[in-house]
Design an enzyme around this catalytic site. Structure first.
Site, PDB file in Angstrom:
ATOM      1  CB  SER A  32      -1.806  -3.278   1.217  1.00 34.57           C
ATOM      2  OG  SER A  32      -1.499  -3.568   1.967  1.00 34.57           O
ATOM      3  N   GLY A  33      -1.949  -5.939  -0.370  1.00 37.45           N
ATOM      4  CA  GLY A  33      -2.092  -7.223   0.088  1.00 37.45           C
ATOM      5  C   GLY A  33      -2.894  -8.262   1.242  1.00 37.45           C
ATOM      6  CD  GLN A  47      -7.508  -0.486   6.209  1.00 39.26           C
ATOM      7  OE1 GLN A  47      -7.724  -0.895   7.314  1.00 39.26           O
ATOM      8  NE2 GLN A  47      -6.524  -0.486   7.359  1.00 39.26           N
ATOM      9  CG  ASN A  59      -5.932   3.903   8.453  1.00 34.53           C
ATOM     10  OD1 ASN A  59      -5.589   4.826   7.568  1.00 34.53           O
ATOM     11  ND2 ASN A  59      -4.814   4.464   9.445  1.00 34.53           N
ATOM     12  CB  THR A  82      12.861 -10.530 -10.839  1.00 34.20           C
ATOM     13  OG1 THR A  82      13.842 -10.777 -11.149  1.00 34.20           O
ATOM     14  CG2 THR A  82      12.166 -11.746 -11.147  1.00 34.20           C
ATOM     15  N   GLY A  90       0.723  -1.246   0.053  1.00 28.54           N
ATOM     16  CA  GLY A  90      -0.014  -0.066  -0.254  1.00 28.54           C
ATOM     17  C   GLY A  90       0.636   0.865  -0.404  1.00 28.54           C
ATOM     18  CB  SER A  91       3.734   2.347   1.421  1.00 30.97           C
ATOM     19  OG  SER A  91       2.969   2.163   2.885  1.00 30.97           O
ATOM     20  CB  CYS A 145       1.441   8.488  14.246  1.00 34.22           C
ATOM     21  SG  CYS A 145      -0.090  10.297  15.146  1.00 34.22           S
TER      22      CYS A 145
HETATM   23  C1  PLP Z   1      -2.079  -0.130   5.573  1.00 33.15           C
HETATM   24  C2  PLP Z   1      -2.224   1.015   5.497  1.00 33.15           C
HETATM   25  C3  PLP Z   1      -1.168   1.641   4.030  1.00 33.15           C
HETATM   26  C4  PLP Z   1      -0.770   0.933   3.975  1.00 33.15           C
HETATM   27  O1  PLP Z   1       0.418  -0.336   3.147  1.00 33.15           O
HETATM   28  P1  PLP Z   1       1.494  -0.812   3.056  1.00 33.15           P
HETATM   29  O2  PLP Z   1       1.399  -3.099   2.767  1.00 33.15           O
HETATM   30  O3  PLP Z   1       1.568  -1.462   4.911  1.00 33.15           O
HETATM   31  O4  PLP Z   1       2.459  -0.328   3.237  1.00 33.15           O
HETATM   32  C5  PLP Z   1      -1.833   2.811   3.084  1.00 33.15           C
HETATM   33  N1  PLP Z   1      -2.752   2.908   3.532  1.00 33.15           N
HETATM   34  C6  PLP Z   1      -3.683   2.737   4.552  1.00 33.15           C
HETATM   35  C7  PLP Z   1      -4.877   3.679   4.425  1.00 33.15           C
HETATM   36  C8  PLP Z   1      -3.524   1.756   5.191  1.00 33.15           C
HETATM   37  O5  PLP Z   1      -4.583   0.790   6.374  1.00 33.15           O
END
Ligand code: PLP
Length: 399
Positions: free
Chosen positions: A203-204, A183, A155, A241, A74-75, A328
């Site tokens: 994000s998986g 989320q 989140n 990869t 996600g990041s 946070c």
């Molecule tokens: C967990 C989260 C992320 C980050 O995802 P990661 O895969 O842990 O890097 C980004 N945005 C939200 C809203 C999240 O809850």
């Protein structure tokens, strides 16, 4: 899976891999270990696994497979989405970005970086329930706005943002729209066309896939900005990869979550509402976020006269995993930027605790969590000088 006698109520932080996802992960690692860029059959077997995963993720979002990029989570997806919007804007002389004060730090810190490089950023405040109004977004858009970024669901407090309406505002203004759907994915229906989404982060590990793998949907016609340069993987938009087993398992987990969504959403929402009802029956507590526009599994409650971290630790000792709503990020004692943005006092923000449930929770969990929370809160209040002052009337109660 991985059930034991503990209650896990921190699904917004992460979830365990589902059995289906884990099976796909192991099978792919064992049997499709080739390099998808290799032209021989060993490589092409892995490439076929990637193709299938891309179709699965596309289908879950109503996108086409060419619109899906795989990332490390996600990041990274959030970073890439913002840079994509910013760089496209810069090329057209547009250096303004509209976002919100309640985004994840992956968005907020990237906005800070872009600001330090000459972009200007408007950070919209939500209402007291954590909702961002489409009208405010429309008012914030200027002739030099390159990008709007508003998360699909928060989140911390679980507020569900009106992204389809915000997407329509952006579409009318001709501005790119990114949503952090980390989320939401697997819990709320997503349709990139119907909701007017140009860039979507996933994000998986938030929907029972593996950690360290994610996706970014990029609408056809938008050129994704590469953060990682090297080989030509992901059609030149993300070198390196591919994490083939991780990607395959994430896709399977997303498919599974979408299949189960109608049934899960009803059961998980019922558990959420029961937990909220029982927690609010404890005196001097309040619900943070919206009562109705709320993720199925999210409960965020402030306890007056209690530190969220202390409550979290007592609950952990009682076998319940939760999250302190005040921090946070884990280990930080700064008040939550989200709770501040919805207008909570520092005191009530520091008394916040978040429970996030999902389909792995048992129907009996809300009752057990609420009972433990009531006991723990009573113990902590008994040791709190502030609480004593409130009870004697020397300091007024806020709730
Ligand atoms: C967990 C989260 C992320 C980050 O995802 P990661 O895969 O842990 O890097 C980004 N945005 C939200 C809203 C999240 O809850």
């Amino acid at each position: 899976m991985n059930r034991n006698d503990r209650i896990y109520a921190d699904c917004a932080a992460t979830t365990p891999m589902s059995e289906r996802a884990l099976r796909v992960y192991l099978d792919t690692a064992e049997n499709a270990w080739g390099n998808p860029s290799s032209l021989h059959r060993t490589g092409q077997a892995a490439a076929m696994v990637l193709d299938r995963a891309r179709r699965q993720v596309a289908e879950a979002l109503g996108a086409s497979p060419q619109e899906i990029l795989f990332t490390s989570g996600g990041s990274e997806s959030d970073n890439q989405a913002l840079w994509t919007g910013a760089m496209a804007g810069k090329a057209a002389g547009k250096m303004h970005i509209v976002s919100t004060a309640i985004e994840h730090h992956a968005v907020l810190h990237t906005l800070d970086r872009l600001e330090s490089m000459g972009f200007s950023v408007t950070r919209l405040l939500p209402d007291a329930e954590g909702i961002i109004s489409p009208e405010k977004v429309a008012e914030a858009i200027r002739s030099d706005t390159a990008l709007v970024s508003v998360m699909m669901a928060n989140n911390e407090i679980g507020s569900i943002e009106p992204v389809a309406e915000i997407g329509a505002v952006c579409r009318r203004a001709g501005v790119l729209f990114h949503t952090d759907a980390v989320q939401a994915a697997g819990h709320l229906p997503i349709d990139v066309r119907r909701q007017n989404l140009d860039l979507v982060s996933l994000s998986g590990h938030k929907f029972h896939g593996p950690k360290g793998v994610g996706a970014l949907a990029v609408r056809q016609g938008t050129e994704a900005f590469s953060l990682i340069l090297g080989g030509g993987q992901e059609r030149g938009h993300r070198a390196g990869t591919e994490n083939v087993p991780g990607i395959a398992a994430m896709a399977e987990a997303l498919t599974e979550s979408c299949e189960e969504m109608p049934r899960d959403a009803a059961r998980v929402s019922a558990m959420r509402d029961e937990l909220i009802r029982r927690l609010l029956a404890i005196p001097h507590t309040r619900l943070n976020g919206s009562a109705d526009r709320r993720l199925p599994g999210n409960v965020n409650v402030s306890f007056e006269g209690v530190q969220g971290e202390s409550l979290l630790l007592l609950l952990d000792g009682m076998g319940i995993a939760a999250s302190a709503g005040s921090a946070c990020s884990a280990g930080s004692l700064d008040p939550s930027h989200v709770l501040q943005a919805i207008g909570l006092s520092g005191r009530l923000a520091s008394g916040a605790i978040r429970f996030t449930l999902d389909r792995d929770n048992r129907d009996t969990d809300p009752g057990e969590i609420a009972e433990a929370a009531a006991q723990a809160a009573t113990r902590l209040r008994g040791m709190s000088p502030l609480w004593k002052d409130m009870e004697s009337g020397a300091v007024p109660h806020e709730i």
